[in-house]
Scaffold this active site. Structure first.
Site, mmCIF file in Angstrom:
data_model
loop_
_atom_site.group_PDB
_atom_site.id
_atom_site.type_symbol
_atom_site.label_atom_id
_atom_site.label_comp_id
_atom_site.label_asym_id
_atom_site.label_seq_id
_atom_site.Cartn_x
_atom_site.Cartn_y
_atom_site.Cartn_z
ATOM 1 C CG LEU A 1 -1.974 -1.111 1.250
ATOM 2 C CD1 LEU A 1 -2.686 -1.141 2.598
ATOM 3 C CD2 LEU A 1 -2.984 -0.919 0.127
ATOM 4 N N GLY A 2 0.446 2.236 -0.755
ATOM 5 C CA GLY A 2 1.241 3.444 -0.907
ATOM 6 C C GLY A 2 2.019 3.444 -2.206
ATOM 7 C CB ILE B 1 6.603 3.006 -6.990
ATOM 8 C CG1 ILE B 1 6.416 1.627 -7.644
ATOM 9 C CG2 ILE B 1 8.030 3.499 -7.188
ATOM 10 C CD1 ILE B 1 7.303 0.541 -7.069
ATOM 11 C CE LYS C 1 11.835 13.885 -2.943
ATOM 12 N NZ LYS C 1 12.055 12.584 -3.564
ATOM 13 C CB ILE D 1 14.575 9.547 -10.967
ATOM 14 C CG1 ILE D 1 13.076 9.552 -10.676
ATOM 15 C CG2 ILE D 1 15.218 8.309 -10.346
ATOM 16 C CD1 ILE D 1 12.322 8.398 -11.306
ATOM 17 C CG HIS E 1 11.353 41.356 6.150
ATOM 18 N ND1 HIS E 1 12.285 41.150 5.158
ATOM 19 C CD2 HIS E 1 12.022 41.948 7.186
ATOM 20 C CE1 HIS E 1 13.454 41.609 5.567
ATOM 21 N NE2 HIS E 1 13.322 42.102 6.798
#
Length: 465
Positions: A39-40, A42, A52, A185, A444
């Site tokens: 599940l989820g 590739i 990441k 990639i 800012h």
């Protein structure tokens, strides 16, 4: 084995499929999801999420080697590669478990197996060659994703030539590495290994790297990577690969000359192909074009009641595109009248160092489309927060239609731009003009102020540069 009936069946549990299933359940549909592996998909298990985590580690490694710049005494950092990989895999596992929880919470019935069309409104589910279930539904969503493209003679062997999977779980850090392909990639892996201490060479057959990005941004990225020590060969083709006991000799041709490059490992990152095989598409009205299923703006295929979303349905090959398609597809089925997909409003992000992000048309494509354009630029060196962070290298570029003030595109390179691009994405979705962007108050000090200044720059009003 008794048939089971559902209002909607989704084949594939990646970021398109599981989101579609959950949205359908929210709309009161009895929903089934068929997933053969994890599940989820590739993205969550072997793509955007674990990469990441790896890239975050490489960023920290880079910072540890530059501590004196921030007032710290220098150190000699080292890392435990097994723990680096373990953390990445742990992040993926945590999120995959979260997807399973969300599906249970929304009462989506999950079938463990491979699904395929088996007649009108019918899906057959098998596992290891044995039948699991026969499902019936008037609406079937295909979300089987894609896989890495293999080059003849350079097929990944899991040892010396890596695909993205092997590149994410190295058992030893290579001293040298060659990456074939400079898309998102390829560049992300090149950046990771470079920042972890490997000598990295990137080979790209096209005249420049990051071909989908604005040419000016790609050129800045090229310069930044080379400054970091990366070797980049553009307009270059891999002619042969010869494997040794623990090394690879790659013959590369560029400008009519050939050279042999000996490296520890090779990563092949040359695109993807859609998973259209064994879906039971034969004899249906589903049209396949270059391994991808052809759909309309609402994800409908040529076969009534059959839909396709995500990487299976073609570019851009992005998880957030798949998720959005999953939602709009299901909402259209439910009669909610969603807006069709506008690919021009889908942002793209590359999480290398420096980061790259964009949405809409490049300057070249805007001009080619016949627009009279106004282009604004603002460099990070003119931004207080970027300088304070020690991240003064970067640029924000905006492209406007000179007649209407429409934001045609935005392109960014530098620290945290993958978080900032959404501001321009919202602006494009709301059809915001340059006037509204100029009147928007940016906080800012933030790097996002460069976005405001880039808009002002397009109209000769930039303040800080």
């Amino acid at each position: 084995m008794a048939e089971q009936s559902f209002d909607l069946i989704v084949i594939g549990g990646g970021p398109g499929g599981y989101v579609a299933a959950i949205r359908a359940a929210q709309l009161g549909m009895k929903t089934a999801l068929v997933e053969r592996e994890h599940l989820g998909g590739i993205c969550l298990n072997w793509g955007c999420i674990p990469t990441k985590a790896l890239l975050r580690t490489s960023e920290i490694n880079h910072l540890l080697h530059h501590l004196p710049e921030y007032g710290f005494a220098p150190v000699t950092p080292s890392f435990d590669l097994d723990k680096v990989v373990k953390r990445s895999r742990g992040v993926a596992k945590q999120l995959s478990s979260g997807v399973a929880h969300l599906l249970r919470k929304n009462k989506v019935t999950v079938f463990d197996g491979t699904g395929r069309l088996a007649g009108k409104q019918t899906v057959a589910v098998e596992k290891d060659g044995a039948p699991v279930a026969t499902l019936k539904s008037p609406h079937i969503v295909l979300a089987t994703g894609a896989r890495a493209r293999q080059l003849p003679g350079i097929e990944a062997d899991g040892t010396l030539i890596w695909s993205y999977k092997e590149a994410m779980v190295p058992t030893a850090m290579p001293k040298s590495l060659l990456v074939i392909g400079s898309g998102a990639i390829g560049i992300e892996f090149a950046s990771f290994y470079l920042n972890m201490g490997a000598k990295v060479t990137v080979v790209e057959v096209l005249p420049r790297i990051l071909a989908v990005e604005d040419e000016e941004i790609a050129a800045l990225a090229h310069k930044a990577f080379e400054k970091q020590g990366m070797t980049i060969l553009t307009g270059a083709a891999v002619k042969s690969v010869r494997k040794g006991a623990d090394s690879v000799t790659v013959t590369v041709e560029a400008d009519g000359k050939t050279q042999d490059i000996v490296v520890d490992r090779v990563i092949a990152a040359v695109g993807i192909v859609g998973n259209v095989e064994n879906l039971g598409l034969e004899g249906t009205g589903v049209q396949v074009d270059r391994t991808h299923v052809v759909t309309d703006g609402f994800c409908r295929t040529g076969e009534p009641g059959v839909y396709a979303i995500g990487d299976l349905a073609g570019p851009p090959w992005l998880a957030h595109k798949a998720s959005h398609e999953g939602v709009l597809c299901v909402e259209a089925i439910a009669g909610l009248h969603p807006h069709p997909m506008d690919a021009g409003n889908i942002p793209g992000c590359t999480y290398c160092r420096p980061q790259i992000a964009s949405v809409g048309l490049t300057e070249a494509k805007a001009r080619a489309a016949g627009h009279d354009v106004k282009v604004g630029r603002f460099p990070f060196i003119g931004n207080g927060k970027a300088i304070a962070m020690g991240e003064p290298e970067g640029l924000v570029k905006t492209v406007f239609d000179a007649k209407t003030g429409e934001l045609l595109g935005a392109h960014m390179i530098g620290a945290e731009v993958t978080e900032m691009i959404q501001g321009y994405t919202i602006a494009r979705t709301l059809e915001t003009t340059e006037a509204a962007l100029m009147e928007t108050v940016f906080p800012h000090p933030t790097i996002s102020e460069t976005m405001h200044e880039a808009v002002l720059s397009a109209y000769g009003k930039a303040i800080h540069f």
